[in-house]
Motif scaffolding. Structure first.
Motif, mmCIF file in Angstrom:
data_model
loop_
_atom_site.group_PDB
_atom_site.id
_atom_site.type_symbol
_atom_site.label_atom_id
_atom_site.label_comp_id
_atom_site.label_asym_id
_atom_site.label_seq_id
_atom_site.Cartn_x
_atom_site.Cartn_y
_atom_site.Cartn_z
ATOM 1 N N PHE A 132 0.906 -1.201 0.095
ATOM 2 C CA PHE A 132 -0.167 -0.022 0.001
ATOM 3 C C PHE A 132 0.904 1.326 0.004
ATOM 4 N N GLN A 133 0.422 2.383 -0.299
ATOM 5 C CA GLN A 133 0.975 3.588 -0.351
ATOM 6 C C GLN A 133 0.874 4.297 0.985
ATOM 7 N N MET A 134 1.894 4.704 1.524
ATOM 8 C CA MET A 134 1.838 5.457 2.809
ATOM 9 C C MET A 134 2.596 6.646 2.749
ATOM 10 N N ASP A 135 1.965 7.953 2.568
ATOM 11 C CA ASP A 135 2.726 8.957 2.247
ATOM 12 C C ASP A 135 3.313 9.690 3.548
ATOM 13 N N VAL A 136 4.035 10.550 3.496
ATOM 14 C CA VAL A 136 4.758 11.386 4.758
ATOM 15 C C VAL A 136 3.869 12.845 4.706
ATOM 16 N N PRO A 137 3.221 13.297 5.663
ATOM 17 C CA PRO A 137 3.426 12.614 7.191
ATOM 18 C C PRO A 137 2.390 11.361 7.307
ATOM 19 N N ALA A 138 2.386 10.339 7.905
ATOM 20 C CA ALA A 138 1.674 9.343 8.364
ATOM 21 C C ALA A 138 0.925 9.800 9.515
ATOM 22 N N THR A 139 -0.001 10.628 9.213
ATOM 23 C CA THR A 139 -0.852 11.001 10.459
ATOM 24 C C THR A 139 -1.777 9.762 10.826
ATOM 25 N N MET A 140 -2.478 9.948 11.991
ATOM 26 C CA MET A 140 -3.343 8.976 12.440
ATOM 27 C C MET A 140 -4.444 8.974 11.791
ATOM 28 N N ALA A 141 -4.907 9.849 11.156
ATOM 29 C CA ALA A 141 -6.130 9.762 10.080
ATOM 30 C C ALA A 141 -5.604 8.710 9.151
ATOM 31 N N HIS A 142 -4.549 8.830 8.558
ATOM 32 C CA HIS A 142 -4.225 7.926 7.512
ATOM 33 C C HIS A 142 -3.838 6.681 7.832
ATOM 34 N N VAL A 143 -3.360 6.725 8.958
ATOM 35 C CA VAL A 143 -2.873 5.068 9.744
ATOM 36 C C VAL A 143 -4.363 4.596 9.942
ATOM 37 N N LYS A 144 -5.377 5.136 10.532
ATOM 38 C CA LYS A 144 -6.468 4.517 10.806
ATOM 39 C C LYS A 144 -7.406 3.823 9.357
ATOM 40 N N GLU A 145 -7.059 4.635 8.337
ATOM 41 C CA GLU A 145 -7.728 4.245 7.115
ATOM 42 C C GLU A 145 -6.892 3.143 6.718
ATOM 43 N N LEU A 146 -5.486 3.154 6.669
ATOM 44 C CA LEU A 146 -4.887 1.990 6.090
ATOM 45 C C LEU A 146 -5.018 0.780 6.658
ATOM 46 N N CYS A 147 -5.373 0.769 8.111
ATOM 47 C CA CYS A 147 -5.558 -0.366 8.828
ATOM 48 C C CYS A 147 -6.873 -0.785 8.871
ATOM 49 N N GLY A 148 -7.822 -0.071 8.286
ATOM 50 C CA GLY A 148 -9.246 -0.455 8.177
ATOM 51 C C GLY A 148 -9.734 -0.563 9.568
ATOM 52 N N LEU A 149 -9.798 0.605 10.091
ATOM 53 C CA LEU A 149 -10.533 0.765 11.468
ATOM 54 C C LEU A 149 -11.979 0.277 11.669
ATOM 55 N N ASP A 150 -12.633 0.385 10.876
ATOM 56 C CA ASP A 150 -13.937 -0.549 10.787
ATOM 57 C C ASP A 150 -14.081 -1.862 11.074
ATOM 58 N N VAL A 151 -12.972 -2.392 10.399
ATOM 59 C CA VAL A 151 -12.724 -3.916 10.393
ATOM 60 C C VAL A 151 -12.294 -4.285 11.927
ATOM 61 N N VAL A 152 -11.408 -3.361 12.367
ATOM 62 C CA VAL A 152 -10.742 -3.711 13.653
ATOM 63 C C VAL A 152 -11.930 -3.359 14.680
ATOM 64 N N GLU A 153 -12.612 -2.271 14.736
ATOM 65 C CA GLU A 153 -13.916 -2.213 15.469
ATOM 66 C C GLU A 153 -14.843 -3.557 15.572
ATOM 67 N N SER A 154 -15.233 -3.879 14.357
ATOM 68 C CA SER A 154 -15.963 -5.129 14.549
ATOM 69 C C SER A 154 -15.321 -6.302 15.088
ATOM 70 N N HIS A 155 -13.939 -6.301 14.806
ATOM 71 C CA HIS A 155 -13.214 -7.420 15.437
ATOM 72 C C HIS A 155 -13.224 -7.383 17.127
#
Length: 164
Positions: A132-155
Motif C-alpha cells: 500500500f501507499q503510505m505518504d509522509v506524514p503518516a498522520t493518525m487519520a491516514h494510519v486508521k484508514e490504512l488499518c481498516g479501523l471499521d474492520v478492527v472495531e468489528s473484531h
C-alpha cells in the motif's frame, strides 16, 4: 524500534516505545551538545514523518493535535550512542554535523508504522492488500484508514461478545 499495538481498547494508537540510535559524529567537540542535537533532531524527524500536517475543518480551525512532538509522542525510551570515528583532515577539527543528519534516522519510525499496519491488515482483514501507499506524514487519520479501523472495531466487538 518498537511500536505499541496497533489497537488498544477500540482506539488506534501510535506510540514509539523504544528507539536505538548509533551516530558517527566524527571527533566530537562537545559530546553533550552532540547528544542533545542528535536526540532533538530525531524527535523533530518523528514529528515530520508522523504528524507534521496542518488539517483544518470547514471553519479553518486546526483539527490535528499538533505538528511538534510532545512528551507524549516522543519515544518512551531513546537510547543514543555517539561513535567517534578517526581523524579526518578534510573536516573542521575532524568533527561532523550532529543536528540535521539524525533527522533522517526518524524515517525508521515511518518504516515501523508501515510494518505495524501490515500486521494489522493481516490480522483483521484477510482481503486487504499487504502492499500500500503510505505518504509522509503518516498522520493518525491516514494510519486508521490504512488499518481498516471499521474492520478492527468489528473484531473488537466480536471479542467482547465472545467473552460475555
Amino acid at each position: 524500534m518498537d511500536l505499541i499495538g496497533p489497537v488498544r481498547s477500540g482506539w488506534l494508537e501510535e506510540r514509539v516505545l523504544r528507539s536505538h540510535l548509533l551516530y558517527d559524529c566524527g571527533q566530537s567537540l562537545n559530546p553533550a551538545v552532540d547528544l542533545g542535537q542528535v536526540e532533538g533532531s530525531f524527535v523533530q524527524g518523528v514529528g515530520f514523518f508522523t504528524n507534521e500536517e496542518y488539517a483544518t475543518n470547514a471553519d479553518g480551525m486546526v483539527i490535528n493535535d499538533g505538528t511538534i512532538p510532545t512528551v507524549d509522542t516522543i519515544p518512551k525510551q531513546l537510547n543514543v550512542e555517539l561513535v567517534n570515528s578517526a581523524r579526518h583532515r578534510n573536516r573542521v577539527l575532524s568533527s561532523k554535523a550532529s543536528g540535521e543528519p539524525p533527522l533522517l534516522l526518524a524515517a525508521s519510525v515511518h518504516c515501523a508504522m508501515r510494518e505495524a499496519i501490515r500486521a494489522a491488515r493481516t490480522e483483521f482483514s484477510a482481503d486487504s492488500p499487504l502492499t500500500f501507499q503510505m505518504d509522509v506524514p503518516a498522520t493518525m487519520a491516514h494510519v486508521k484508514e490504512l488499518c481498516g479501523l471499521d474492520v478492527v472495531e468489528s473484531h473488537l466487538h466480536s471479542l467482547s461478545a465472545a467473552k460475555a
